[in-house]
Motif scaffolding. Structure first.
Motif, PDB file in Angstrom:
ATOM      1  N   ALA A  82     -19.326  -2.491   5.153  1.00 49.09           N
ATOM      2  CA  ALA A  82     -17.871  -2.660   5.128  1.00 49.09           C
ATOM      3  C   ALA A  82     -17.388  -3.574   4.006  1.00 49.09           C
ATOM      4  CB  ALA A  82     -17.398  -3.205   6.472  1.00 49.09           C
ATOM      5  N   ALA A  83     -18.284  -4.296   3.358  1.00 47.37           N
ATOM      6  CA  ALA A  83     -17.875  -5.266   2.330  1.00 47.37           C
ATOM      7  C   ALA A  83     -17.053  -4.635   1.209  1.00 47.37           C
ATOM      8  CB  ALA A  83     -19.104  -5.984   1.776  1.00 47.37           C
ATOM      9  N   PRO A  84     -17.426  -3.480   0.662  1.00 42.90           N
ATOM     10  CA  PRO A  84     -16.592  -2.893  -0.399  1.00 42.90           C
ATOM     11  C   PRO A  84     -15.182  -2.540   0.090  1.00 42.90           C
ATOM     12  CG  PRO A  84     -18.758  -1.862  -0.382  1.00 42.90           C
ATOM     13  CD  PRO A  84     -18.677  -2.730   0.829  1.00 42.90           C
ATOM     14  N   ARG A  85     -15.073  -2.032   1.302  1.00 42.64           N
ATOM     15  CA  ARG A  85     -13.750  -1.686   1.835  1.00 42.64           C
ATOM     16  C   ARG A  85     -12.921  -2.933   2.086  1.00 42.64           C
ATOM     17  NH1 ARG A  85     -16.526   2.650   5.392  1.00 42.64           N
ATOM     18  NH2 ARG A  85     -17.375   0.748   6.251  1.00 42.64           N
ATOM     19  N   ILE A  86     -13.552  -3.989   2.572  1.00 37.01           N
ATOM     20  CA  ILE A  86     -12.828  -5.239   2.812  1.00 37.01           C
ATOM     21  C   ILE A  86     -12.332  -5.811   1.493  1.00 37.01           C
ATOM     22  CG2 ILE A  86     -13.113  -7.632   3.570  1.00 37.01           C
ATOM     23  CD1 ILE A  86     -15.037  -6.557   5.728  1.00 37.01           C
ATOM     24  N   GLU A  87     -13.170  -5.793   0.482  1.00 40.93           N
ATOM     25  CA  GLU A  87     -12.782  -6.310  -0.839  1.00 40.93           C
ATOM     26  C   GLU A  87     -11.665  -5.463  -1.437  1.00 40.93           C
ATOM     27  OE1 GLU A  87     -12.287  -8.814  -3.745  1.00 40.93           O
ATOM     28  OE2 GLU A  87     -13.601  -9.187  -2.053  1.00 40.93           O
ATOM     29  N   ALA A  88     -11.742  -4.151  -1.266  1.00 41.39           N
ATOM     30  CA  ALA A  88     -10.677  -3.276  -1.772  1.00 41.39           C
ATOM     31  C   ALA A  88      -9.362  -3.571  -1.059  1.00 41.39           C
ATOM     32  CB  ALA A  88     -11.069  -1.813  -1.588  1.00 41.39           C
ATOM     33  N   GLY A  89      -9.429  -3.848   0.226  1.00 36.49           N
ATOM     34  CA  GLY A  89      -8.223  -4.207   0.981  1.00 36.49           C
ATOM     35  C   GLY A  89      -7.625  -5.518   0.495  1.00 36.49           C
ATOM     36  N   ARG A  90      -8.485  -6.487   0.220  1.00 33.79           N
ATOM     37  CA  ARG A  90      -7.995  -7.772  -0.307  1.00 33.79           C
ATOM     38  C   ARG A  90      -7.350  -7.593  -1.683  1.00 33.79           C
ATOM     39  NH1 ARG A  90     -13.299 -10.958   1.352  1.00 33.79           N
ATOM     40  NH2 ARG A  90     -12.784 -11.370   3.512  1.00 33.79           N
ATOM     41  N   ALA A  91      -7.992  -6.790  -2.530  1.00 34.22           N
ATOM     42  CA  ALA A  91      -7.443  -6.548  -3.866  1.00 34.22           C
ATOM     43  C   ALA A  91      -6.098  -5.831  -3.773  1.00 34.22           C
ATOM     44  CB  ALA A  91      -8.427  -5.739  -4.700  1.00 34.22           C
ATOM     45  N   ALA A  92      -5.991  -4.865  -2.878  1.00 36.63           N
ATOM     46  CA  ALA A  92      -4.722  -4.153  -2.705  1.00 36.63           C
ATOM     47  C   ALA A  92      -3.639  -5.095  -2.181  1.00 36.63           C
ATOM     48  CB  ALA A  92      -4.909  -2.976  -1.747  1.00 36.63           C
ATOM     49  N   SER A  93      -4.009  -5.968  -1.273  1.00 36.87           N
ATOM     50  CA  SER A  93      -3.044  -6.943  -0.748  1.00 36.87           C
ATOM     51  C   SER A  93      -2.565  -7.882  -1.852  1.00 36.87           C
ATOM     52  CB  SER A  93      -3.692  -7.738   0.385  1.00 36.87           C
ATOM     53  OG  SER A  93      -2.831  -8.737   0.841  1.00 36.87           O
ATOM     54  N   GLU A  94      -3.478  -8.342  -2.694  1.00 34.77           N
ATOM     55  CA  GLU A  94      -3.102  -9.219  -3.812  1.00 34.77           C
ATOM     56  C   GLU A  94      -2.206  -8.480  -4.796  1.00 34.77           C
ATOM     57  OE1 GLU A  94      -2.735 -12.450  -6.342  1.00 34.77           O
ATOM     58  OE2 GLU A  94      -3.348 -12.332  -4.249  1.00 34.77           O
ATOM     59  N   ALA A  95      -2.513  -7.216  -5.066  1.00 38.49           N
ATOM     60  CA  ALA A  95      -1.678  -6.421  -5.971  1.00 38.49           C
ATOM     61  C   ALA A  95      -0.276  -6.239  -5.398  1.00 38.49           C
ATOM     62  CB  ALA A  95      -2.332  -5.069  -6.232  1.00 38.49           C
ATOM     63  N   ARG A  96      -0.186  -5.977  -4.093  1.00 37.28           N
ATOM     64  CA  ARG A  96       1.137  -5.853  -3.459  1.00 37.28           C
ATOM     65  C   ARG A  96       1.914  -7.153  -3.544  1.00 37.28           C
ATOM     66  NH1 ARG A  96      -1.780  -2.578   0.016  1.00 37.28           N
ATOM     67  NH2 ARG A  96      -2.224  -4.249   1.471  1.00 37.28           N
ATOM     68  N   ARG A  97       1.225  -8.272  -3.361  1.00 35.72           N
ATOM     69  CA  ARG A  97       1.898  -9.567  -3.444  1.00 35.72           C
ATOM     70  C   ARG A  97       2.435  -9.806  -4.856  1.00 35.72           C
ATOM     71  NH1 ARG A  97       1.327 -14.244  -5.325  1.00 35.72           N
ATOM     72  NH2 ARG A  97      -0.762 -13.973  -6.129  1.00 35.72           N
ATOM     73  N   GLN A  98       1.630  -9.469  -5.857  1.00 37.41           N
ATOM     74  CA  GLN A  98       2.077  -9.653  -7.239  1.00 37.41           C
ATOM     75  C   GLN A  98       3.239  -8.729  -7.585  1.00 37.41           C
ATOM     76  OE1 GLN A  98      -1.374  -9.203  -9.715  1.00 37.41           O
ATOM     77  NE2 GLN A  98      -2.187 -11.213  -9.201  1.00 37.41           N
ATOM     78  N   ILE A  99       3.178  -7.497  -7.139  1.00 31.29           N
ATOM     79  CA  ILE A  99       4.276  -6.555  -7.400  1.00 31.29           C
ATOM     80  C   ILE A  99       5.547  -7.029  -6.708  1.00 31.29           C
ATOM     81  CG2 ILE A  99       5.102  -4.214  -6.885  1.00 31.29           C
ATOM     82  CD1 ILE A  99       2.260  -3.242  -7.471  1.00 31.29           C
ATOM     83  N   ASP A 100       5.399  -7.528  -5.482  1.00 33.01           N
ATOM     84  CA  ASP A 100       6.558  -8.044  -4.759  1.00 33.01           C
ATOM     85  C   ASP A 100       7.188  -9.213  -5.510  1.00 33.01           C
ATOM     86  OD1 ASP A 100       8.296  -8.156  -2.428  1.00 33.01           O
ATOM     87  OD2 ASP A 100       7.256 -10.044  -1.968  1.00 33.01           O
ATOM     88  N   ALA A 101       6.352 -10.104  -6.047  1.00 29.76           N
ATOM     89  CA  ALA A 101       6.874 -11.243  -6.805  1.00 29.76           C
ATOM     90  C   ALA A 101       7.609 -10.774  -8.060  1.00 29.76           C
ATOM     91  CB  ALA A 101       5.742 -12.197  -7.178  1.00 29.76           C
ATOM     92  N   VAL A 102       7.070  -9.757  -8.729  1.00 30.53           N
ATOM     93  CA  VAL A 102       7.720  -9.225  -9.931  1.00 30.53           C
ATOM     94  C   VAL A 102       9.052  -8.583  -9.574  1.00 30.53           C
ATOM     95  CG1 VAL A 102       7.539  -7.428 -11.707  1.00 30.53           C
ATOM     96  CG2 VAL A 102       5.616  -8.949 -11.268  1.00 30.53           C
ATOM     97  N   LEU A 103       9.092  -7.824  -8.485  1.00 27.35           N
ATOM     98  CA  LEU A 103      10.323  -7.139  -8.097  1.00 27.35           C
ATOM     99  C   LEU A 103      11.401  -8.108  -7.612  1.00 27.35           C
ATOM    100  CD1 LEU A 103       8.872  -3.990  -6.314  1.00 27.35           C
ATOM    101  CD2 LEU A 103       9.877  -4.142  -8.599  1.00 27.35           C
ATOM    102  N   ARG A 104      11.016  -9.193  -7.013  1.00 27.39           N
ATOM    103  CA  ARG A 104      11.998 -10.177  -6.528  1.00 27.39           C
ATOM    104  C   ARG A 104      12.535 -11.061  -7.655  1.00 27.39           C
ATOM    105  NH1 ARG A 104      12.314 -10.411  -1.080  1.00 27.39           N
ATOM    106  NH2 ARG A 104      10.601  -9.507   0.084  1.00 27.39           N
ATOM    107  N   ARG A 105      11.800 -11.170  -8.719  1.00 24.90           N
ATOM    108  CA  ARG A 105      12.192 -12.003  -9.840  1.00 24.90           C
ATOM    109  C   ARG A 105      13.289 -11.304 -10.625  1.00 24.90           C
ATOM    110  NH1 ARG A 105       7.115 -13.461 -11.501  1.00 24.90           N
ATOM    111  NH2 ARG A 105       6.825 -11.469 -12.480  1.00 24.90           N
TER     112      ARG A 105
END
Length: 182
Positions: A82-105
Motif C-alpha cells: 500500500a505504500a505507493p498508493r499512500i504516497e500518491a494520495g499524499r502527493a495528490a493532497s499536497e497538489a490540491r492544497r497548492q492549487i487551492d492556495a493559487v486559486l485563492r490568491r
C-alpha cells in the motif's frame, strides 16, 4: 435451611483434575506382565495432571506468539503493497492544497493595480513576479526609498513585504521587496 435445598458443603460434580485422576487410575500403565496388569501410581497420576494443567497456558502462549508473528508479517506485506498508493494520495493532497492556495490568491494584475495606487507619484514599477509558493517580488525605482517604504507599509495588502535589497540606478534607487500578499 429448607429440607429440599442442596448442601453447599457437598460437591455434586468432581473437578476436572479429579475426573482425570480417576480415568488415569483405570488405565494400565504399560504392557501386561504375566497374568496381571499394572495400574498408575498416585504420584504418576498427579504428575500427569500437573503437566496437563501447565501445558494449557504454555500452549496458549506459544500459539499466540505464532499468530502474532504471522499477523505482523501480513501487516508488513500489506504496508509495503500500500505504500505507493499512500504516497500518491499524499502527493495528490499536497497538489490540491497548492492549487487551492493559487486559486485563492489574487491575480498578479490585481496586485499590480493595487500597487500602482499605493506607490508615491515619483515611484516606478520596474519588475513584478510571483513564485509558485505565492511569494511576490517587486523592484521599484524611486528618488526617496524611505518614502516608498512608508507608502507600502500604509497599504494593508503590502504590509508583509520586506525590503530585500537596494541598488543605485541613474538618479534613482531601485528597491527590491519580497513577501506574501493576500
Amino acid at each position: 435451611m429448607p429440607p429440599d435445598a442442596p448442601d453447599p458443603a457437598a460437591d455434586p460434580h468432581p473437578s476436572l483434575a479429579q475426573r482425570l485422576a480417576a480415568t488415569a487410575k483405570r488405565w494400565p500403565a504399560g504392557a501386561v506382565r504375566g497374568s496381571g496388569t499394572t495400574r498408575w501410581s498416585e504420584s504418576s497420576v498427579a504428575a500427569i495432571v500437573a503437566l496437563l494443567i501447565v501445558a494449557g497456558p504454555l500452549l496458549t502462549i506459544a500459539g499466540a506468539k505464532l499468530l502474532t508473528t504471522q499477523q505482523r508479517a501480513a501487516a508488513a506485506r500489506l504496508e509495503a503493497e500500500a505504500a505507493p498508493r499512500i504516497e500518491a494520495g499524499r502527493a495528490a493532497s499536497e497538489a490540491r492544497r497548492q492549487i487551492d492556495a493559487v486559486l485563492r490568491r489574487g491575480t498578479l494584475g490585481a496586485t499590480i493595480e493595487t500597487l500602482a495606487r499605493a506607490l508615491p507619484r515619483d515611484a516606478t514599477l520596474v519588475r513584478a513576479a510571483r513564485s509558485a509558493q505565492g511569494v511576490l517580488e517587486i523592484d521599484v525605482a524611486a528618488a526617496d526609498p524611505d518614502q516608498l517604504r512608508a507608502a507600502l507599509r500604509r497599504t494593508p495588502a503590502f504590509a508583509r513585504l520586506r525590503n530585500t535589497g537596494q541598488r543605485q540606478a541613474d538618479a534613482r534607487m531601485i528597491v527590491t521587496f519580497a513577501g506574501t500578499t493576500p
